[in-house]
Write an enzyme that holds these catalytic residues in place. Structure first.
Site: not given
Length: 481
Positions: A15, A81-82, A107, A154, A236, A284, A324, A329, A333
């Site tokens: 989409y 640890h990214d 970070s 209505h 943080q 249809s 924090r 997290s 995402r």
């Protein structure tokens, strides 16, 4: 494993626009991280850190998009640890700059500041598309400003309005959504260089307790990243109430989109207005005659998803303990990209619907004629009084004939024959030559056409004025197509 053997989000695979998909892509996010490390180093050098050289900055600049994702994945498996995985991968291609990458930062310097940049760019995309969508619907309202149609309260027949006036109700809500998104965009600031818990302690050490340089670093990094200023205080992270504010604005738009699409679906059932239906489109697989409002149904389906995300963001904001926690997290995402991607999709579908809305005036006229005799009874009574009749006597005649006609319609399945009954009733002979004029639909729509004109002039045009170039480009593209 092939791509077809793995789940893919329909938001991106089916989409969303390319520009919004890219905005939340890995390439955009991680190149932004590198740009932020470059901005930080640039600011630190300008403020006197002699360990940072132009050669280092040039090296970082050349490698902003040179991302070895295989190496990053390997490092993250090892380091768990990214951010540090990306620091290492950036250092591999920038060996001279490696010692100063991420200097003094936590970070969240890259994760949160990148999020804010991505959210800012996402808002810019949505605001432009919303302005174009409002313009398309406004043009529809203007074209049909004086076309009488049966109003409903209505979902029961009520006084007449016009097709254009009804469309202005939709435009009004979209204008409020534009205002909400503009406010979110204006309020969005930068996290900046705040350190581990928002106290800037690491940078104070880096600059030998020179508070003024630490404060200037915060401002300079923000300006280098395209923000006028940072938030005055953070923990943080930037406070997650910002996310809640954004997703609530998107959810409010979701409610607008759902209402508009539902109205069009109801009108499609009445065969008065339809979304565009392509020449070879199949409604249809079983019922070949069907013209299902699939675009508006898609809007309603996706709009409900946008609405649910607002509660998600509020819940996340409410449980951020002290400076924090990390339970935001994984949630963010999903919720933030989905909120923007889904809104982007809904805007694209609405744009398509508004550009191709089909109106059936003859069907609208027939429905008016089925109900108008009942609505005109007060006008008929007043006309009789002007001819010397007694209001109460006239009211009784009308009441009896109306009930007879109602029985004919509801029980016998006939058409509304109230006017024929009035014409056959000798009592109403004094006004028979006025009946057609008394039943002219254009006399029942009040100030609707003027309301459309004034609304467009006083509300729509000023709101869309800042987006004249964007709207003009869209129209030029349509002409080329």
């Amino acid at each position: 494993m092939s791509e077809n053997a793995k789940y893919q989000s329909p938001l991106t695979s089916r989409y969303a626009s390319e520009e919004m998909s890219f905005n939340f892509s890995n390439d955009k996010r991680f190149s932004t991280w590198r740009q932020l490390w470059l901005n930080l180093a640039t600011a630190e050098k300008q403020l006197g850190l002699k360990d940072i050289t132009d050669e280092m900055l040039d090296e970082m600049q050349r490698n902003l998009t040179n991302i070895d994702y295989a190496l990053v994945a390997e490092e993250e498996r090892s380091r768990r640890h990214d951010v540090m995985a990306h620091v290492h991968a950036f250092g591999v291609v920038c060996p001279k700059a490696a010692p100063i990458i991420h200097l003094g930062a936590t970070s969240c310097f890259v994760t949160d500041n990148a999020d804010l940049l991505i959210l800012r760019d996402g808002l810019d995309i949505l605001i432009r598309k919303l302005a174009q969508t409002i313009d398309s619907l406004t043009q529809f309202a203007v074209v049909h400003r004086a076309l009488p149609t049966l109003g409903f309260t209505h979902f029961q027949p009520a006084q007449l309005t016009t097709v254009g006036k009804r469309a202005t109700l939709w435009v009004q809500e979209l204008l409020w959504d534009l205002r909400n998104l503009e406010r979110c965009r204006q309020d969005l600031l930068f996290r900046g260089a705040k350190g581990t818990t928002g106290t800037q302690a690491s940078f104070l050490t880096l600059f030998d307790n020179d508070v003024e340089k630490v404060e200037e670093l915060d401002q300079l990094v923000s300006r280098l990243s395209g923000f006028e200023k940072p938030y005055a205080v953070t923990g943080q992270t930037y406070l997650r109430k910002v996310d809640a504010d954004l997703l609530n604005a998107l959810a409010s738009f979701g409610a607008t989109a759902h209402k508009i699409a539902t109205d069009i679906r109801l009108l499609a059932n009445l065969k008065e207005i339809e979304e565009p239906f392509e020449k070879n489109q199949i409604g249809s697989s079983a019922m070949a005659y069907k013209r299902n409002p699939m675009r508006c149904e898609r809007v309603c389906s996706l709009a409900r998803h946008i609405i649910t995300l607002a509660t998600n963001a509020l819940n996340t904001s409410s449980v951020q303990w002290l400076e924090r926690t990390l339970d935001d997290s994984a949630n963010r995402r999903i919720s933030l990209p989905e909120g923007f991607l889904t809104t982007d999709i809904v805007l694209s579908v609405l744009q398509n619907v508004f550009d191709g809305l089909v109106v059936y005036p003859k069907v609208i006229e027939r429905r008016i004629q089925q109900e108008l005799p009942f609505m005109a009874t007060e006008n008929i009574i007043m006309a009789m009084v002007k001819k010397g009749g007694d209001r109460q006597v006239c009211h009784e005649h009308i009441r009896v004939l109306s009930h007879q006609s109602g029985h004919h319609v509801k029980v016998e399945g006939g058409e509304n024959d109230l006017l024929d009954r009035i014409r056959r009733e000798p009592y109403f002979a004094p006004i028979l030559d006025e009946l057609d004029a008394l039943l002219d639909p254009s006399t029942f729509i009040g100030c609707a056409p003027r309301q459309v004109d004034r609304f467009v002039e006083n509300e729509v045009q000023p709101a869309l004025a800042p987006y004249a170039d964007v709207i003009s480009k869209k129209k030029n593209v349509q002409l080329e197509v």
